[in-house]
Motif scaffolding. Structure first.
Motif, PDB file in Angstrom:
ATOM      1  N   SER A   1      46.213  50.548  43.223  1.00  0.00           N
ATOM      2  CA  SER A   1      45.422  50.960  42.066  1.00  0.00           C
ATOM      3  C   SER A   1      45.267  52.472  41.984  1.00  0.00           C
ATOM      4  O   SER A   1      45.114  53.022  40.897  1.00  0.00           O
ATOM      5  N   GLY A   2      45.320  53.146  43.118  1.00  0.00           N
ATOM      6  CA  GLY A   2      45.138  54.585  43.107  1.00  0.00           C
ATOM      7  C   GLY A   2      46.418  55.371  43.304  1.00  0.00           C
ATOM      8  O   GLY A   2      46.449  56.578  43.088  1.00  0.00           O
TER       9      GLY A   2
ATOM     10  N   TRP B   1      44.274  47.991  46.806  1.00  0.00           N
ATOM     11  CA  TRP B   1      43.462  49.187  46.576  1.00  0.00           C
ATOM     12  C   TRP B   1      44.357  50.430  46.486  1.00  0.00           C
ATOM     13  O   TRP B   1      44.165  51.282  45.623  1.00  0.00           O
ATOM     14  N   ARG B   2      45.322  50.522  47.394  1.00  0.00           N
ATOM     15  CA  ARG B   2      46.242  51.664  47.355  1.00  0.00           C
ATOM     16  C   ARG B   2      47.114  51.625  46.106  1.00  0.00           C
ATOM     17  O   ARG B   2      47.454  52.652  45.547  1.00  0.00           O
TER      18      ARG B   2
ATOM     19  N   THR C   1      44.080  45.440  39.730  1.00  0.00           N
ATOM     20  CA  THR C   1      44.346  45.756  41.141  1.00  0.00           C
ATOM     21  C   THR C   1      43.060  46.062  41.902  1.00  0.00           C
ATOM     22  O   THR C   1      42.916  45.653  43.052  1.00  0.00           O
ATOM     23  N   ARG C   2      42.126  46.741  41.281  1.00  0.00           N
ATOM     24  CA  ARG C   2      40.858  47.030  41.980  1.00  0.00           C
ATOM     25  C   ARG C   2      40.021  45.775  42.165  1.00  0.00           C
ATOM     26  O   ARG C   2      39.413  45.577  43.216  1.00  0.00           O
TER      27      ARG C   2
ATOM     28  N   GLN D   1      44.879  48.836  36.315  1.00  0.00           N
ATOM     29  CA  GLN D   1      43.992  49.409  37.318  1.00  0.00           C
ATOM     30  C   GLN D   1      42.806  48.476  37.584  1.00  0.00           C
ATOM     31  O   GLN D   1      42.404  48.282  38.727  1.00  0.00           O
ATOM     32  N   PHE D   2      42.276  47.876  36.533  1.00  0.00           N
ATOM     33  CA  PHE D   2      41.174  46.926  36.692  1.00  0.00           C
ATOM     34  C   PHE D   2      41.607  45.726  37.528  1.00  0.00           C
ATOM     35  O   PHE D   2      40.896  45.303  38.445  1.00  0.00           O
TER      36      PHE D   2
ATOM     37  N   ALA E   1      41.629  43.751  44.927  1.00  0.00           N
ATOM     38  CA  ALA E   1      41.305  44.327  46.235  1.00  0.00           C
ATOM     39  C   ALA E   1      39.883  43.962  46.648  1.00  0.00           C
ATOM     40  O   ALA E   1      39.637  43.604  47.808  1.00  0.00           O
ATOM     41  N   SER E   2      38.954  44.003  45.712  1.00  0.00           N
ATOM     42  CA  SER E   2      37.561  43.663  46.015  1.00  0.00           C
ATOM     43  C   SER E   2      37.400  42.199  46.386  1.00  0.00           C
ATOM     44  O   SER E   2      36.653  41.864  47.313  1.00  0.00           O
TER      45      SER E   2
END
Length: 119
Positions: free
Chosen positions: A77-78, A74-75, A91-92, A88-89, A95-96
């Motif tokens: 991705s941001g 999550w970190r 990594t998010r 970004q997709f 994380a999910s």
């Protein structure tokens, strides 16, 4: 040079949380069955025995690993706004999936600890 599949942005990272969860699931129930067949804890101890303590420790360690991985992705991705949409997709979503696997680990593992293991 790093192998492309070891990159945190590679799509192979997405199912790893569920793979960790499934390995934990097999280990927890398989380990309990083997332990109950070989050396079951005394029934008079109820839920306070070495087997439940071991299962609980394995559950907490697995959940902690999955939560740490979820936080990492999550970190990631941001942290870098220069990521393209695909990275970004990935990594998010990764994380999910790790967060979902951590919740599933706790959801399955904690009620297991409220029962005597070898009835």
């Amino acid at each position: 040079m790093k192998h492309p599949r070891t990159s945190p942005f590679h799509p192979v990272q997405i199912p790893i949380g569920l793979i960790i969860w499934s390995l934990w699931f097999v280990a927890i129930y398989g380990g309990q069955a083997v332990a109950c067949a070989i050396s079951p804890p005394a029934p008079e101890h109820g839920i306070w025995n070495w087997l439940n303590a071991s299962l609980g420790l394995l559950t907490l360690l697995t959940a902690a690993l999955l939560l740490c991985l979820a936080r990492y992705f999550w970190r990631l991705s941001g942290a870098n706004q220069a990521l393209d949409e695909r990275r970004q997709f990935v990594t998010r979503l990764t994380a999910s999936v790790h967060l979902t696997a951590a919740v599933a680990t706790l959801f399955v593992g904690l009620p297991l600890l409220q029962l005597p293991p070898c009835l």
